[in-house]
Design a protein around this motif. Sequence first.
Motif, PDB file in Angstrom:
ATOM      1  N   ARG A  38     -68.045   5.809  28.980  1.00  0.00           N
ATOM      2  CA  ARG A  38     -67.440   5.942  30.305  1.00  0.00           C
ATOM      3  C   ARG A  38     -65.931   6.178  30.237  1.00  0.00           C
ATOM      4  N   TRP A  39     -65.377   6.082  29.054  1.00  0.00           N
ATOM      5  CA  TRP A  39     -63.949   6.301  28.900  1.00  0.00           C
ATOM      6  C   TRP A  39     -63.666   7.782  28.656  1.00  0.00           C
ATOM      7  N   ASN A  40     -62.611   8.279  29.250  1.00  0.00           N
ATOM      8  CA  ASN A  40     -62.273   9.696  29.112  1.00  0.00           C
ATOM      9  C   ASN A  40     -60.796   9.863  28.763  1.00  0.00           C
ATOM     10  N   PRO A  41     -60.384   9.319  27.609  1.00  0.00           N
ATOM     11  CA  PRO A  41     -58.967   9.408  27.229  1.00  0.00           C
ATOM     12  C   PRO A  41     -58.657  10.769  26.589  1.00  0.00           C
ATOM     13  N   PRO A  42     -57.384  11.113  26.470  1.00  0.00           N
ATOM     14  CA  PRO A  42     -57.025  12.367  25.794  1.00  0.00           C
ATOM     15  C   PRO A  42     -57.239  12.270  24.286  1.00  0.00           C
ATOM     16  N   PHE A  43     -57.539  13.420  23.669  1.00  0.00           N
ATOM     17  CA  PHE A  43     -57.654  13.486  22.216  1.00  0.00           C
ATOM     18  C   PHE A  43     -56.256  13.509  21.616  1.00  0.00           C
ATOM     19  N   CYS A  44     -56.029  12.645  20.620  1.00  0.00           N
ATOM     20  CA  CYS A  44     -54.691  12.492  20.066  1.00  0.00           C
ATOM     21  C   CYS A  44     -54.633  12.787  18.567  1.00  0.00           C
ATOM     22  N   GLY A  45     -55.568  13.611  18.079  1.00  0.00           N
ATOM     23  CA  GLY A  45     -55.513  14.001  16.678  1.00  0.00           C
ATOM     24  C   GLY A  45     -56.465  13.215  15.803  1.00  0.00           C
ATOM     25  N   ASP A  46     -56.493  13.600  14.535  1.00  0.00           N
ATOM     26  CA  ASP A  46     -57.368  12.947  13.564  1.00  0.00           C
ATOM     27  C   ASP A  46     -56.589  11.920  12.752  1.00  0.00           C
ATOM     28  N   GLN A  71     -66.991  -3.855  11.718  1.00  0.00           N
ATOM     29  CA  GLN A  71     -67.745  -4.107  12.942  1.00  0.00           C
ATOM     30  C   GLN A  71     -66.921  -3.764  14.171  1.00  0.00           C
ATOM     31  N   LEU A  72     -65.644  -4.098  14.155  1.00  0.00           N
ATOM     32  CA  LEU A  72     -64.793  -3.761  15.293  1.00  0.00           C
ATOM     33  C   LEU A  72     -64.700  -2.251  15.465  1.00  0.00           C
ATOM     34  N   PHE A  73     -64.427  -1.533  14.379  1.00  0.00           N
ATOM     35  CA  PHE A  73     -64.349  -0.072  14.464  1.00  0.00           C
ATOM     36  C   PHE A  73     -65.664   0.511  14.982  1.00  0.00           C
ATOM     37  N   SER A  74     -66.789  -0.063  14.529  1.00  0.00           N
ATOM     38  CA  SER A  74     -68.088   0.496  14.910  1.00  0.00           C
ATOM     39  C   SER A  74     -68.341   0.400  16.406  1.00  0.00           C
ATOM     40  N   THR A  75     -67.750  -0.598  17.083  1.00  0.00           N
ATOM     41  CA  THR A  75     -68.001  -0.767  18.515  1.00  0.00           C
ATOM     42  C   THR A  75     -67.289   0.287  19.356  1.00  0.00           C
ATOM     43  N   VAL A  76     -66.286   0.953  18.793  1.00  0.00           N
ATOM     44  CA  VAL A  76     -65.562   1.968  19.571  1.00  0.00           C
ATOM     45  C   VAL A  76     -65.810   3.372  19.021  1.00  0.00           C
ATOM     46  N   LEU A  77     -66.917   3.543  18.298  1.00  0.00           N
ATOM     47  CA  LEU A  77     -67.306   4.862  17.819  1.00  0.00           C
ATOM     48  C   LEU A  77     -67.992   5.649  18.922  1.00  0.00           C
ATOM     49  N   ARG A  78     -67.748   6.957  18.931  1.00  0.00           N
ATOM     50  CA  ARG A  78     -68.454   7.837  19.859  1.00  0.00           C
ATOM     51  C   ARG A  78     -68.575   9.227  19.253  1.00  0.00           C
ATOM     52  N   LYS A  79     -69.752   9.806  19.370  1.00  0.00           N
ATOM     53  CA  LYS A  79     -69.966  11.182  18.951  1.00  0.00           C
ATOM     54  C   LYS A  79     -70.082  12.033  20.204  1.00  0.00           C
ATOM     55  N   ASP A  80     -69.251  13.065  20.299  1.00  0.00           N
ATOM     56  CA  ASP A  80     -69.202  13.879  21.504  1.00  0.00           C
ATOM     57  C   ASP A  80     -70.054  15.137  21.359  1.00  0.00           C
ATOM     58  N   GLU A  83     -70.095  17.487  18.401  1.00  0.00           N
ATOM     59  CA  GLU A  83     -70.701  16.977  17.166  1.00  0.00           C
ATOM     60  C   GLU A  83     -69.698  16.262  16.261  1.00  0.00           C
ATOM     61  N   LYS A  84     -68.497  15.979  16.766  1.00  0.00           N
ATOM     62  CA  LYS A  84     -67.506  15.237  16.001  1.00  0.00           C
ATOM     63  C   LYS A  84     -67.514  13.774  16.453  1.00  0.00           C
ATOM     64  N   THR A  85     -67.068  12.900  15.548  1.00  0.00           N
ATOM     65  CA  THR A  85     -67.092  11.463  15.809  1.00  0.00           C
ATOM     66  C   THR A  85     -65.667  10.949  15.984  1.00  0.00           C
ATOM     67  N   TYR A  86     -65.503  10.057  16.948  1.00  0.00           N
ATOM     68  CA  TYR A  86     -64.174   9.565  17.302  1.00  0.00           C
ATOM     69  C   TYR A  86     -64.170   8.045  17.426  1.00  0.00           C
ATOM     70  N   VAL A  91     -57.360   4.452  26.361  1.00  0.00           N
ATOM     71  CA  VAL A  91     -56.120   5.232  26.469  1.00  0.00           C
ATOM     72  C   VAL A  91     -56.073   6.455  25.556  1.00  0.00           C
ATOM     73  N   GLU A  92     -56.888   6.521  24.516  1.00  0.00           N
ATOM     74  CA  GLU A  92     -56.914   7.711  23.679  1.00  0.00           C
ATOM     75  C   GLU A  92     -58.095   7.699  22.719  1.00  0.00           C
ATOM     76  N   LYS A  93     -58.353   8.863  22.134  1.00  0.00           N
ATOM     77  CA  LYS A  93     -59.395   8.944  21.114  1.00  0.00           C
ATOM     78  C   LYS A  93     -58.843   9.709  19.917  1.00  0.00           C
TER      79      LYS A  93
END
Length: 207
Positions: A38-46, A71-80, A83-86, A91-93
Amino acid sequence: MATEEIKATGDAASLAALISRAAGDSGGRKKGAPPVDRWNPPFCGDIDMEIRADGTWFYLGTPIGRAPLVQLFSTVLRKDEDEKTYLVTPVEKVGIRVVDAPFVAVEMSVTERDGRRVLTFRTNVGDVVEAGREHPIRFVIRGENDELKPYLHVRGRLEALVTRAVMYDLVELGEPVEIAGRDMFCVRSGGSIFPIMPLAELDALTR
């Protein structure tokens, strides 16, 4: 969280602290995945983070050895849809690299409910997922040796690669099922049927 801060962060713990504050998490304790879809932050690079095929996470070329950080990182993973993972916060991805699947299914239990088999998997980051209509299993054959690789849907577009040891247990549960007039070798869970391969191909492999 600022991308400049992330790129200047020299260790995974500091990065985790930034993400934790931005995502509103407390202490890095896993309380269920936040609503990243549900979050729609701007892409801020890799950033220089990679999840290897065996499920090991690397940051700046160094393995992240602390399970709570992973585990913390895994909770904020998203694949768009690209086909890339963020890693995503309100506030950002930022983009990361994933060699195969972001998670690994390391354990499987077999139970029955209302006379139906239920397969429940545990991932390397602590997710417990019951295979069924909402969490299907797909099977692909890849590589020079035609390796069979099962993938379990976890959430969003994220999947877990089933480890080889668990895969053998999973295939042991397979049975012939006719699907659309074709004999398939399949596995059942939660009332759903997941095709592994055509029965004729299985017969050829076992000769």
